[in-house]
Design a protein around this motif. Structure first.
Motif, PDB file in Angstrom:
ATOM      1  N   LEU A   4       0.841  -1.184   0.000  1.00  0.00           N
ATOM      2  CA  LEU A   4       0.000   0.000   0.000  1.00  0.00           C
ATOM      3  C   LEU A   4       0.882   1.241   0.000  1.00  0.00           C
ATOM      4  O   LEU A   4       1.778   1.359   0.818  1.00  0.00           O
ATOM      5  CB  LEU A   4      -0.908   0.002   1.230  1.00  0.00           C
ATOM      6  N   ASP A   7      -1.312   5.736   3.698  1.00  0.00           N
ATOM      7  CA  ASP A   7      -2.264   5.372   4.751  1.00  0.00           C
ATOM      8  C   ASP A   7      -3.326   6.461   4.923  1.00  0.00           C
ATOM      9  O   ASP A   7      -3.476   7.046   5.979  1.00  0.00           O
ATOM     10  CB  ASP A   7      -1.528   5.136   6.067  1.00  0.00           C
ATOM     11  N   SER A   9      -7.314   7.371   4.973  1.00  0.00           N
ATOM     12  CA  SER A   9      -8.548   6.637   5.255  1.00  0.00           C
ATOM     13  C   SER A   9      -9.436   6.498   4.020  1.00  0.00           C
ATOM     14  O   SER A   9     -10.094   5.473   3.842  1.00  0.00           O
ATOM     15  CB  SER A   9      -9.316   7.281   6.406  1.00  0.00           C
ATOM     16  N   ILE A  12      -7.886   3.502   2.301  1.00  0.00           N
ATOM     17  CA  ILE A  12      -7.842   2.284   3.100  1.00  0.00           C
ATOM     18  C   ILE A  12      -9.215   1.682   3.370  1.00  0.00           C
ATOM     19  O   ILE A  12      -9.415   0.475   3.228  1.00  0.00           O
ATOM     20  CB  ILE A  12      -7.101   2.560   4.433  1.00  0.00           C
ATOM     21  N   VAL A  16     -10.143  -2.237   2.540  1.00  0.00           N
ATOM     22  CA  VAL A  16     -10.396  -3.231   3.592  1.00  0.00           C
ATOM     23  C   VAL A  16     -11.795  -3.811   3.442  1.00  0.00           C
ATOM     24  O   VAL A  16     -12.003  -5.015   3.610  1.00  0.00           O
ATOM     25  CB  VAL A  16     -10.177  -2.614   5.001  1.00  0.00           C
ATOM     26  N   LEU A  24      -4.596  -9.019   9.719  1.00  0.00           N
ATOM     27  CA  LEU A  24      -3.663  -8.050   9.184  1.00  0.00           C
ATOM     28  C   LEU A  24      -2.419  -8.136  10.055  1.00  0.00           C
ATOM     29  O   LEU A  24      -2.498  -7.929  11.268  1.00  0.00           O
ATOM     30  CB  LEU A  24      -4.260  -6.649   9.247  1.00  0.00           C
ATOM     31  N   TRP A  32       0.332   1.169  10.502  1.00  0.00           N
ATOM     32  CA  TRP A  32      -0.378   2.197   9.757  1.00  0.00           C
ATOM     33  C   TRP A  32      -1.700   2.421  10.478  1.00  0.00           C
ATOM     34  O   TRP A  32      -2.563   1.547  10.486  1.00  0.00           O
ATOM     35  CB  TRP A  32      -0.592   1.742   8.329  1.00  0.00           C
ATOM     36  N   ASN A  34      -4.537   4.236  10.078  1.00  0.00           N
ATOM     37  CA  ASN A  34      -5.826   4.125   9.391  1.00  0.00           C
ATOM     38  C   ASN A  34      -6.103   2.690   8.941  1.00  0.00           C
ATOM     39  O   ASN A  34      -7.240   2.229   9.002  1.00  0.00           O
ATOM     40  CB  ASN A  34      -5.901   5.080   8.199  1.00  0.00           C
ATOM     41  N   LEU A  35      -5.074   2.005   8.506  1.00  0.00           N
ATOM     42  CA  LEU A  35      -5.236   0.599   8.115  1.00  0.00           C
ATOM     43  C   LEU A  35      -5.609  -0.252   9.325  1.00  0.00           C
ATOM     44  O   LEU A  35      -6.505  -1.089   9.262  1.00  0.00           O
ATOM     45  CB  LEU A  35      -3.954   0.079   7.469  1.00  0.00           C
ATOM     46  N   SER A  39      -9.406  -2.207   9.975  1.00  0.00           N
ATOM     47  CA  SER A  39      -9.487  -3.663  10.097  1.00  0.00           C
ATOM     48  C   SER A  39      -9.447  -4.104  11.554  1.00  0.00           C
ATOM     49  O   SER A  39      -8.955  -5.180  11.877  1.00  0.00           O
ATOM     50  CB  SER A  39      -8.362  -4.328   9.305  1.00  0.00           C
ATOM     51  N   ASN A  43      -5.984  -7.488  13.913  1.00  0.00           N
ATOM     52  CA  ASN A  43      -4.638  -6.951  13.787  1.00  0.00           C
ATOM     53  C   ASN A  43      -3.634  -7.619  14.716  1.00  0.00           C
ATOM     54  O   ASN A  43      -3.895  -7.795  15.893  1.00  0.00           O
ATOM     55  CB  ASN A  43      -4.644  -5.447  14.083  1.00  0.00           C
TER      56      ASN A  43
END
Length: 86
Positions: A4, A7, A9, A12, A16, A24, A32, A34-35, A39, A43
């Protein structure tokens, strides 16, 4: 595996939503924000590490969307704990 470029939003969130990843996985502490938020609930950070300086100024907010942090050693684990991260 996805690479990617940024980052943001607005990039992202649709990504997602479209790929709906099961997990993730972030390496070390290259998180990141926002990523991770998009998700949330899936994470993981593997081989996590954080410097003393970063542990002082980074807030719990950055890691609030992370579900599991696997640290490289006890020293890094203690730094994350000192930030209020279990």
């Amino acid at each position: 595996v996805f690479y990617l470029p940024l980052d943001f939003s607005f990039i992202i969130k649709p990504l997602v939503k479209a790929i709906h990843p099961k997990y993730l996985i972030f390496s070390e502490t290259d998180v990141w924000y926002n990523l991770a938020r998009a998700s949330e609930g899936r994470n993981v950070i593997v081989s996590a590490k954080i410097s003393e300086r970063s542990a002082r100024w980074l807030g719990k907010w950055l890691f609030s969307s992370i579900d599991l942090i696997c640290c490289q050693n006890e020293c890094y684990k203690n730094r994350f704990k000192s930030m209020g991260i279990p």
